[in-house]
Design a protein around this motif. Structure first.
Motif, PDB file in Angstrom:
ATOM      1  N   SER A 148       0.887  -1.479  -0.151  1.00 46.17           N
ATOM      2  CA  SER A 148      -0.009   0.153  -0.451  1.00 46.17           C
ATOM      3  C   SER A 148       0.842   1.739   0.144  1.00 46.17           C
ATOM      4  O   SER A 148       1.795   0.819   0.852  1.00 46.17           O
ATOM      5  CB  SER A 148      -1.244  -0.050   1.222  1.00 46.17           C
ATOM      6  OG  SER A 148      -0.003  -0.345   2.081  1.00 46.17           O
ATOM      7  N   VAL A 149       0.207   2.590  -0.473  1.00 45.84           N
ATOM      8  CA  VAL A 149       1.089   3.384  -0.971  1.00 45.84           C
ATOM      9  C   VAL A 149      -0.100   4.451  -0.122  1.00 45.84           C
ATOM     10  O   VAL A 149      -0.833   4.172  -0.307  1.00 45.84           O
ATOM     11  CB  VAL A 149       1.773   3.554  -2.486  1.00 45.84           C
ATOM     12  CG1 VAL A 149       1.867   5.328  -1.716  1.00 45.84           C
ATOM     13  CG2 VAL A 149       2.724   3.066  -2.455  1.00 45.84           C
ATOM     14  N   ALA A 150       0.217   5.644   0.515  1.00 47.62           N
ATOM     15  CA  ALA A 150      -0.395   6.864   1.601  1.00 47.62           C
ATOM     16  C   ALA A 150       0.094   8.394   0.491  1.00 47.62           C
ATOM     17  O   ALA A 150       0.929   8.281   0.400  1.00 47.62           O
ATOM     18  CB  ALA A 150      -0.145   6.834   2.962  1.00 47.62           C
ATOM     19  N   VAL A 151      -0.819   8.802  -0.430  1.00 50.67           N
ATOM     20  CA  VAL A 151      -1.020   9.142  -1.441  1.00 50.67           C
ATOM     21  C   VAL A 151      -1.753  10.392  -0.696  1.00 50.67           C
ATOM     22  O   VAL A 151      -2.534  10.653  -0.796  1.00 50.67           O
ATOM     23  CB  VAL A 151      -1.971   9.336  -2.081  1.00 50.67           C
ATOM     24  CG1 VAL A 151      -1.852  10.007  -3.740  1.00 50.67           C
ATOM     25  CG2 VAL A 151      -0.766   7.557  -2.774  1.00 50.67           C
ATOM     26  N   TRP A 280      -4.234  12.006   7.289  1.00 52.14           N
ATOM     27  CA  TRP A 280      -5.272  11.275   8.065  1.00 52.14           C
ATOM     28  C   TRP A 280      -6.107  10.842   6.735  1.00 52.14           C
ATOM     29  O   TRP A 280      -5.953  10.019   6.424  1.00 52.14           O
ATOM     30  CB  TRP A 280      -6.293  12.409   8.507  1.00 52.14           C
ATOM     31  CG  TRP A 280      -7.063  11.554   9.357  1.00 52.14           C
ATOM     32  CD1 TRP A 280      -6.859  10.506  10.008  1.00 52.14           C
ATOM     33  CD2 TRP A 280      -7.408  11.592   8.637  1.00 52.14           C
ATOM     34  NE1 TRP A 280      -8.543   9.766  10.310  1.00 52.14           N
ATOM     35  CE2 TRP A 280      -9.223  10.639   9.695  1.00 52.14           C
ATOM     36  CE3 TRP A 280      -9.312  12.314   8.463  1.00 52.14           C
ATOM     37  CZ2 TRP A 280     -10.834  10.243   8.896  1.00 52.14           C
ATOM     38  CZ3 TRP A 280     -10.684  12.290   7.438  1.00 52.14           C
ATOM     39  CH2 TRP A 280     -11.648  11.223   8.105  1.00 52.14           C
ATOM     40  N   LEU A 281      -5.840  12.351   5.792  1.00 49.78           N
ATOM     41  CA  LEU A 281      -6.893  11.395   4.340  1.00 49.78           C
ATOM     42  C   LEU A 281      -6.209  10.829   3.334  1.00 49.78           C
ATOM     43  O   LEU A 281      -6.412   9.622   2.809  1.00 49.78           O
ATOM     44  CB  LEU A 281      -7.020  13.157   3.807  1.00 49.78           C
ATOM     45  CG  LEU A 281      -8.237  13.923   4.588  1.00 49.78           C
ATOM     46  CD1 LEU A 281      -8.388  14.686   3.344  1.00 49.78           C
ATOM     47  CD2 LEU A 281      -9.649  13.206   4.076  1.00 49.78           C
ATOM     48  N   ALA A 282      -4.219  11.079   3.810  1.00 50.32           N
ATOM     49  CA  ALA A 282      -3.334   9.706   2.763  1.00 50.32           C
ATOM     50  C   ALA A 282      -4.143   8.684   3.459  1.00 50.32           C
ATOM     51  O   ALA A 282      -3.981   7.618   2.249  1.00 50.32           O
ATOM     52  CB  ALA A 282      -2.542  10.423   2.500  1.00 50.32           C
ATOM     53  N   PHE A 283      -4.469   8.102   4.572  1.00 53.06           N
ATOM     54  CA  PHE A 283      -4.604   7.182   4.705  1.00 53.06           C
ATOM     55  C   PHE A 283      -5.276   6.840   4.714  1.00 53.06           C
ATOM     56  O   PHE A 283      -6.173   5.497   5.444  1.00 53.06           O
ATOM     57  CB  PHE A 283      -4.002   6.843   6.157  1.00 53.06           C
ATOM     58  CG  PHE A 283      -2.034   6.649   6.241  1.00 53.06           C
ATOM     59  CD1 PHE A 283      -2.051   6.003   6.078  1.00 53.06           C
ATOM     60  CD2 PHE A 283      -1.331   7.921   6.135  1.00 53.06           C
ATOM     61  CE1 PHE A 283       0.158   5.570   6.055  1.00 53.06           C
ATOM     62  CE2 PHE A 283      -0.584   7.942   6.900  1.00 53.06           C
ATOM     63  CZ  PHE A 283       0.794   6.606   6.372  1.00 53.06           C
ATOM     64  N   ARG A 284      -7.067   7.021   4.375  1.00 51.90           N
ATOM     65  CA  ARG A 284      -8.391   6.583   4.469  1.00 51.90           C
ATOM     66  C   ARG A 284      -8.059   6.089   3.099  1.00 51.90           C
ATOM     67  O   ARG A 284      -7.755   6.184   1.394  1.00 51.90           O
ATOM     68  CB  ARG A 284      -9.202   8.088   3.627  1.00 51.90           C
ATOM     69  CG  ARG A 284      -9.098   9.061   5.447  1.00 51.90           C
ATOM     70  CD  ARG A 284      -9.048   8.371   6.389  1.00 51.90           C
ATOM     71  NE  ARG A 284     -10.212   7.851   6.571  1.00 51.90           N
ATOM     72  CZ  ARG A 284     -10.394   6.506   7.657  1.00 51.90           C
ATOM     73  NH1 ARG A 284      -9.318   6.685   8.651  1.00 51.90           N
ATOM     74  NH2 ARG A 284     -11.247   5.674   7.966  1.00 51.90           N
ATOM     75  N   ASP A 285      -9.322   4.817   3.233  1.00 49.67           N
ATOM     76  CA  ASP A 285      -9.254   3.635   2.029  1.00 49.67           C
ATOM     77  C   ASP A 285     -10.184   4.170   0.787  1.00 49.67           C
ATOM     78  O   ASP A 285     -11.653   4.246   1.394  1.00 49.67           O
ATOM     79  CB  ASP A 285      -9.520   1.893   2.562  1.00 49.67           C
ATOM     80  CG  ASP A 285      -9.465   1.483   0.880  1.00 49.67           C
ATOM     81  OD1 ASP A 285      -9.362   1.764   0.001  1.00 49.67           O
ATOM     82  OD2 ASP A 285      -9.751   0.776   1.288  1.00 49.67           O
ATOM     83  N   PHE A 286     -10.297   4.603  -0.377  1.00 46.48           N
ATOM     84  CA  PHE A 286     -11.090   5.682  -0.777  1.00 46.48           C
ATOM     85  C   PHE A 286     -11.484   4.034  -1.958  1.00 46.48           C
ATOM     86  O   PHE A 286     -11.774   4.382  -2.847  1.00 46.48           O
ATOM     87  CB  PHE A 286     -10.945   6.689  -1.535  1.00 46.48           C
ATOM     88  CG  PHE A 286     -10.672   7.333  -0.598  1.00 46.48           C
ATOM     89  CD1 PHE A 286     -11.854   7.351   0.201  1.00 46.48           C
ATOM     90  CD2 PHE A 286      -9.504   8.161  -0.650  1.00 46.48           C
ATOM     91  CE1 PHE A 286     -11.405   8.592   1.300  1.00 46.48           C
ATOM     92  CE2 PHE A 286      -9.463   9.088   0.502  1.00 46.48           C
ATOM     93  CZ  PHE A 286     -10.525   9.395   1.023  1.00 46.48           C
TER      94      PHE A 286
END
Length: 313
Positions: A148-151, A280-286
């Motif tokens: 996984s990559v946090a963007v 925080w949003l970078a680690f949310r799963d969309f």
């Protein structure tokens, strides 16, 4: 070796055997058959004698930036494979990576990717193909490797309807003290009469005794209700960027904001907290639907952001 290559070799050997030298032609035929048998035997023994792995987390990057996912291979006994191909996808983009396991016991591939949307992007390795030296035989497997990559979301302009924040007192005790005021003035020196629901911690008892009535400090926007920014279950990276833009706009104007997504909430009351909200949003799963229980927002102003638009409730 492809089918066309095999046919060309057969035609060449037939012509050589017929018109040039039958003895040498026969030797060439035996040599080719021996090479194929040797290649097949080495491949047969080696095809399952290696393991592959990836890092569970590949780091943080920005939308459109470069990230690197490392695929590591290790031999388990005798393994002599000249070509190993991994295929996978991230954010709908397919990729292919090549390596080999010949004379070293380990190998590593650095796969460079550029995620297009923010959030926690999954990198899935769907297949692994091991081929022999002549590329006549191959063994496919599904290793089910995932990283996984946090963007980080980009800073964009808010394009939704105008949001008027609430000026009702907040029930959150953690945001009573701050550095800015809702209506101008100096923090801690603007006051109003006490109303039911105000926190006792905001009462200026010295001034109240002087004026013979309870006075409370108008310390900051943190003393008011947060504007609830709710990301829908099917929200995507563009929705997250709009949530960040709206929260940034509200906080800079002195109003706190709370962003809700999949049962979790992040509250931002000061400009410094916007960077933390971005992380925080970078680690949310969309990537998919959510079936858990949502955290019920408290407050009178709610903004729902979904791929279909931005709605005030």
């Amino acid at each position: 070796m492809t089918l066309s290559g095999i046919l060309q070799s057969v035609v060449f050997l037939t012509l050589f055997y017929t018109f040039i030298n039958a003895g040498i032609g026969s030797l060439l035929v035996y040599t080719m058959l021996a090479a194929q048998v040797l290649s097949f035997l080495i491949w047969l023994v080696s095809r399952k004698r290696f393991t592959a792995s990836v890092d569970e987390f590949a780091g943080v990057t920005e939308a459109g930036g470069e990230c690197i996912v490392h695929i590591r291979l290790k031999k388990n006994g005798f393994c002599f494979l000249p070509l190993i191909v991994f295929r996978g996808e991230m954010d709908g983009v397919l990729f292919e990576a090549h390596t080999s396991l010949l004379f070293s016991s380990e190998s590593e591939i650095a796969v460079k990717l550029r995620p297009k949307s923010c959030g926690l992007n999954k990198v899935r390795i769907s297949s692994c193909t091991a081929q022999d030296m002549l590329r006549m035989f191959c063994a496919r497997s599904a290793p089910e490797l995932c990283s996984s990559v946090a963007v980080l979301p980009r800073y964009v302009d808010y394009i939704g309807p105008e949001v008027v924040p609430s000026f009702l007192p907040s029930e959150c005790e953690e945001r009573e003290e701050g550095v800015t005021v809702s209506f101008g003035g100096t923090a801690g020196y603007e006051h109003r009469d006490y109303v039911a629901g105000d926190s006792p911690r905001r009462i200026n008892y010295k001034l109240s005794a002087k004026r013979h009535r309870l006075m409370v400090r108008m310390d900051e926007s943190g003393g008011t209700e947060s504007t609830n920014i709710i990301l829908s279950d099917d929200a995507d990276g563009s929705c997250a960027e709009q949530a960040l833009a709206l929260a940034d706009k509200l906080v800079l104007s002195g109003s706190p904001a709370a962003v809700y997504h999949h049962g979790e909430v992040f509250e931002a009351a000061l400009p410094a907290s916007i960077d933390k909200l971005r992380e925080w949003l970078a680690f949310r799963d969309f990537s998919g639907a959510y079936s858990g229980a949502d955290t019920a927002p408290t407050g009178n102003v709610c903004v729902v952001i979904s791929p279909r638009g931005i709605v005030l409730k």
